[in-house]
Every structure is written in C-alpha cells, then in structure tokens.
Enzyme design. Structure first.
Site, short mmCIF file in Angstrom:
data_model
loop_
_atom_site.label_atom_id
_atom_site.label_comp_id
_atom_site.label_asym_id
_atom_site.label_seq_id
_atom_site.Cartn_x
_atom_site.Cartn_y
_atom_site.Cartn_z
N HIS B 158 0.86 -1.18 0.00
CA HIS B 158 0.00 0.00 0.00
C HIS B 158 0.89 1.24 0.00
CE1 HIS B 158 -3.38 -2.54 1.93
NE2 HIS B 158 -3.63 -2.37 0.65
N GLU B 161 1.84 3.71 3.09
CA GLU B 161 2.38 3.18 4.34
C GLU B 161 3.91 3.22 4.31
OE1 GLU B 161 0.21 -0.54 4.60
OE2 GLU B 161 -1.69 0.53 4.48
N ARG B 216 -3.23 4.80 -1.92
CA ARG B 216 -3.11 3.45 -1.35
C ARG B 216 -2.88 2.36 -2.41
NH1 ARG B 216 -5.38 0.04 2.78
NH2 ARG B 216 -6.60 -1.67 1.94
N HIS B 286 2.68 -3.79 6.73
CA HIS B 286 1.77 -2.66 6.47
C HIS B 286 1.85 -1.65 7.60
CE1 HIS B 286 -1.12 -4.88 3.61
NE2 HIS B 286 -0.16 -5.74 3.87
N GLU B 360 1.01 -4.93 11.04
CA GLU B 360 0.62 -3.53 10.90
C GLU B 360 1.48 -2.78 11.91
OE1 GLU B 360 -1.64 -2.05 8.97
OE2 GLU B 360 -2.86 -3.67 8.16
#
Lengths: 177, 384
Positions: B158, B161, B216, B286, B360
C-alpha cells in the site's frame, strides 16, 4: 446491552496526555449507538477520575502569539509528507485534533473507525471579538473502507471558553490530476 | 530516562529527597550534590528508566510535587548529535535509514547493497508494474550445500504506508551488519534464506511521493482512464471479491477486475507459487494499527494450524513489547480488524505456506500514515 434499536457499550479507559505520556487519567464511559437511525451521533456519557492538567500558560502563549500576527495564519499539509510538524504549528495541529474529535464523534457508527490523517489546509479568519477562528480542511482516514475523506471545519477557540466547531461539512473527493 | 524538576518546600521534603538521591545514587543535575539541596530552590534529577516508578511513587507518598522536565533523555541526546546516529557505519556508506527514501533512492540502494555484500546478497527481477517499472527483490543467502527453507517478506503493498519500505530497508541493513557477530542471526542464515521485496507497489509509492501522499492502491487505469488503482491486497486469489471489497474503481478497496488482474499481484503470486514447497513463512508489512494479523480475513473459520500460528505471533508481540513497551494486538483479521478477501496473507496460507502474517506497524492513529521519521528507528528496532 442491546435491542434492535440501540446498543450500549461500557468502557473503562485510560486517558493519556499526548504531550506528557506519564500524565494519565482514568475514565469510565458509556457509548450508546442508535442502530435504527445512522444519522444520529452516538450518545456518550463519561466520568473522569481526577482532573485534567491545567494548560492556561501554554494556552495564553498561543493565544497571544496568534492575536499579535499581522497577517492571518495560513498553512498546509500538517504533518508534512514525512510526518514532521514544526514547533509553531504544534498548537494548530493539536487544535485540529480536538476539533476533529467532535466531527468524528458526530459521524461515527458501530462500523466506522476514524482517525485524523492530515490537515490539508488551514486559514485563520480574523474576528472582531476575542475568539480565534480557523477554517480547516482536514483529511479523515476511515479504517474499514480505507477511505480518505476531506472535511471542512470552522473552529472557534478561546483560552477560557475552549473549543467549538461552528460549522463542518464533508467535502467531495476530487482527484488531483 | 527522565529528568524531574521539583522545588522542596519543607525541611522534611529536603531530607527525603537527599535520602532518595543518596540511596539510589541518582544523577543530580541541579544542584550537583545532595547536601546542596535547599527548600525553595530548584532541583533537577535524572532518573534512570528502571527506577522511575519507584522514585515517582516515593515522591507521591511524601506529597512532593514534581514536573517532568525532560521526558526522554536519550531522545534529546540523539537530537543533539544528528549524524552520529545512523549514516556512517551503514551499508552502504552514508545511507540514512532513519529517513524516508524515494523510489529512485531505493533502487540505487538495492544496487549498492548487492555490490557491497555480494557474498550474501543478490538482487533479482520479480516482474513489472502496470506503468512498466521493475520490481526487484533481494535474496539474502549464505552459500552452503544444505538446501534451505525460505522466509519471504514484502513491504509497501500500500503506497501511503511509508514506514513499511523503511522497515524492509532497515531489516536488510541489520542482517548485513550483524550476521557475523550476532549468533542468532548467523544461526538463522545457516538454515534459512531471506527474500525481501522492499517495495511491492512501486508505481503507487512513487505516486504518493509526487502527487498524493495518502494514495493506497496501484496505478492501473480503469473506465477509460477516468479512474485509477486496484487495492493489491484485495486482488489475490483467496476468496477473491467476496467480502470487504468494492467492485467500484473509485473505492480504496477496489479488488480489480478479477483475481490477480494486476501485474504486481501476478509477479508476486507466480514467484511464491513456484517456490511454495520451500517457503516456511510469508510476511507482509503494512501500517498502521500495531497488529500482528493471522489468517483469515475472509472468514472467521480458523486455519488448520491456528494454535501454532497464534503461539508464534504472541511470542513475537511479547518480544516486540519488550523493547519499547509498544503494544501489538494479535489475532485473525476477521476477528480483530475487519473482513476482507483477496489478501496476500490469506492466499499464501491457502496455498500451503504454514506461517503467514500481516504486520501492521506503528502507530495507533496519532500520526497514522504520516509517521514522523524519528519513529522509524524505534519502530524498526522493536519489530526486528
């Protein structure tokens, strides 16, 4: 607790001062989502165990600084692409955070999770009374849909009277080409 | 470590503070000696992190009020010596791992890394993006006659990020700097090969630098070029298009025109498919949210090795927290985050890779995607 009309959550949380990680306050809250009508903001009741820090000194410094500006403050992209916020813009950033909290509250449902992603643009609006007024365009990030939603908000602030979101509206997403 | 400021008001408070400083051997910044502590005079004490709670409790108990003058001494020290921190001893020379880098710089970095570590690192072609840019991965492998299992890690699926590619670069640097001296790493490399894809969504990453920071998806044109981008992490062939997606190109979670419709997805999927019998672990990095996510997103039905998956993830989260106290939540995406289909992690597990995780990274929304560069180092260190 829930029926088909509403659902209530009991929360116990700890509030942490963004500027002083050691300063915490316990909080108990009740959030009631209106399942029937998505256009009503959730009801929130809360109690704090203890007091929030006194910020009068910092507030007055910021207030006086802005009041004494010759030209209205204008800024963009806070934080910048790399995540930096200049010291002068810190209070502007914090103010947006607080105000966006109100906007987020008013627009939250059980299925949304919003965060303030960035201040796209902010412009001070000079007033004849004692309040400071800022016209913000912020970007809200919604976690479930992953959407970035531009939002306009008119924020009033005064060291003794606190924050008020006078006006706010969702903006259409326009693609910069 | 913190520096506390207090102004003792009574003789008793002075005595207590002197006692505290002497018994705990605290570092007095002002005054220099305990015997110079006076009522009504400023007192600045540096308290090591390990003693902080004890000291604060003691002050509270004795009704001595204090302020935190410096919340993080190390940070201040680091800020005052900017160059010292990372650039010089790194591979390659002068590359700053605590800054975000453009795609051009990352391409150059990969070339350099291979050049200066050719006994361990090779750069390989993975495929092309929709805008015809090249996707490269780095293979870190210690020459040996033993066949080795593979750990795959990709970053930057993405575009917005940024902390994710920053982590991949950091990771490679850490391995290369320490594989000779760190017994854990050298043992690791005796049995495993590491494949690292620093930026999966090259076009999107570049777009987020040049045009729209919070972009994104990839840059695939749809609707006659009136709409761009597929969410690559909804484009894999794992219950594709079933839940947590949109069929509308204007959505951030547009799943594409079909499973693996995007060249970037195909490049990764074909490679992993070919090597799958040797791949032990699939990691995809991510931000933000601070989660270690296990399969699945498309269903709450647990994967076959769910217990083991969780055990390993929980150990990782505990180790991570041990570094700076950062809390990561662990669990299946469908239970702790939201439903989504077509994710790379789900797909990897479905084709038989036993350990498949989405990380994440920091933070929890305070800065979100625009994580400041001063958090690159702690984020990477704890994740390491």
């Amino acid at each position: 607790d829930s029926d088909n009309v509403s659902r209530k959550y009991h929360l116990e949380l700890v509030l942490e001062d963004v500027l002083d990680k050691d300063s915490t306050v316990n909080c108990a809250a009740e959030v009631l989502y209106h399942l029937g009508n998505k256009n009503i903001a959730p009801d929130v009741q809360f109690t704090l165990e203890g007091e929030l820090k006194d910020t009068a000194e910092a507030d007055n410094t910021f207030y006086n600084r802005i009041k004494s500006l010759e030209k209205e403050l204008v800024a963009e992209n806070i934080p910048d692409s790399h995540g930096n916020v200049s010291p002068e813009m810190q209070p502007i950033h914090l103010l947006a955070w607080v105000a966006s909290g109100y906007v987020i509250w008013q627009n939250s449902t059980e299925n949304t999770k919003f965060h303030l992603a960035q201040i796209k643009h902010v412009k001070q609006v000079k007033r004849s009374d004692e309040y400071l007024e800022f016209d913000y365009t912020i970007l809200l990030h919604e976690m479930v849909s992953q959407e970035i939603i531009p939002w306009q908000m008119t924020v009033l602030w005064h060291p003794q009277h606190g924050v008020q979101v006078a006006r706010d509206s969702r903006q259409p997403k326009h693609m910069p080409e | 470590d913190q520096v506390l400021h207090t102004v003792p008001e009574t003789f008793q408070q002075v005595q207590h503070l002197q006692h505290l400083c002497r018994t705990l051997l605290l570092d007095l910044w002002k005054p220099l000696l305990p015997e110079d502590i006076w009522a009504g005079e400023d007192l600045h004490i540096r308290v090591p992190a390990s003693l902080l709670q004890e000291v604060k409790d003691s002050l509270d108990q004795h009704m001595i009020s204090y302020k935190v003058l410096i919340p993080d001494v190390q940070e201040l020290v680091d800020q005052s010596m900017p160059k010292e921190r990372s650039s010089h001893r790194q591979v390659p020379e002068g590359y700053n791992y605590t800054q975000y880098h453009s795609m051009e710089e990352i391409y150059q970095w990969m070339t350099e890394i291979q050049k200066s570590n050719s006994e361990l690192v090779t750069q390989h072609y993975l495929g092309k993006t929709i805008e015809n840019r090249t996707m490269y991965y780095l293979k870190i492998s210690q020459p040996s006659n033993k066949p080795k299992k593979i750990i795959w890690m990709d970053c930057g699926i993405h575009a917005r990020e940024w902390i994710s590619p920053a982590f991949c670069q950091w990771f490679v640097k850490e391995i290369l700097q320490n594989y000779k001296s760190d017994p854990k790493i050298s043992k690791f490399l005796q049995n495993l090969d590491l494949y690292v894809l620093p930026v999966l969504n090259v076009d999107g990453y570049i777009y987020s630098w040049e045009k729209e920071r919070l972009w994104r998806k990839n840059r695939s044109p749809y609707m006659n070029g009136t709409c761009y981008g597929t969410d690559l992490n909804r484009n894999f062939n794992s219950s594709w298009g079933s839940v947590g997606v949109s069929y509308n190109c204007s959505s951030e979670v547009f799943c594409g025109s079909g499973p693996e419709s995007e060249p970037e997805t195909r490049a990764v999927a074909h490679f992993i498919e070919r090597k799958k019998s040797d791949i032990l672990c699939y990691l995809t990095i991510h931000s933000y949210g601070q989660y270690i996510l296990t399969p699945y997103g498309s269903t709450t039905k647990p994967p076959s090795n769910s217990k083991e998956l969780m055990q390993v993830a929980e150990k990782a989260a505990a180790a991570l927290m041990g570094k700076y106290g950062t809390r990561y939540e662990v669990g299946p995406t469908s239970l702790i985050l939201y439903n989504n289909s077509g994710s790379s992690r789900d797909w990897a597990h479905m084709i038989g890779i036993p350990f498949s995780y989405t990380f994440e990274l920091r933070d929890k929304g305070t800065y979100g995607f625009v994580l400041p560069p001063n958090q690159i180092q702690p984020t990477c260190e704890e994740t390491m």
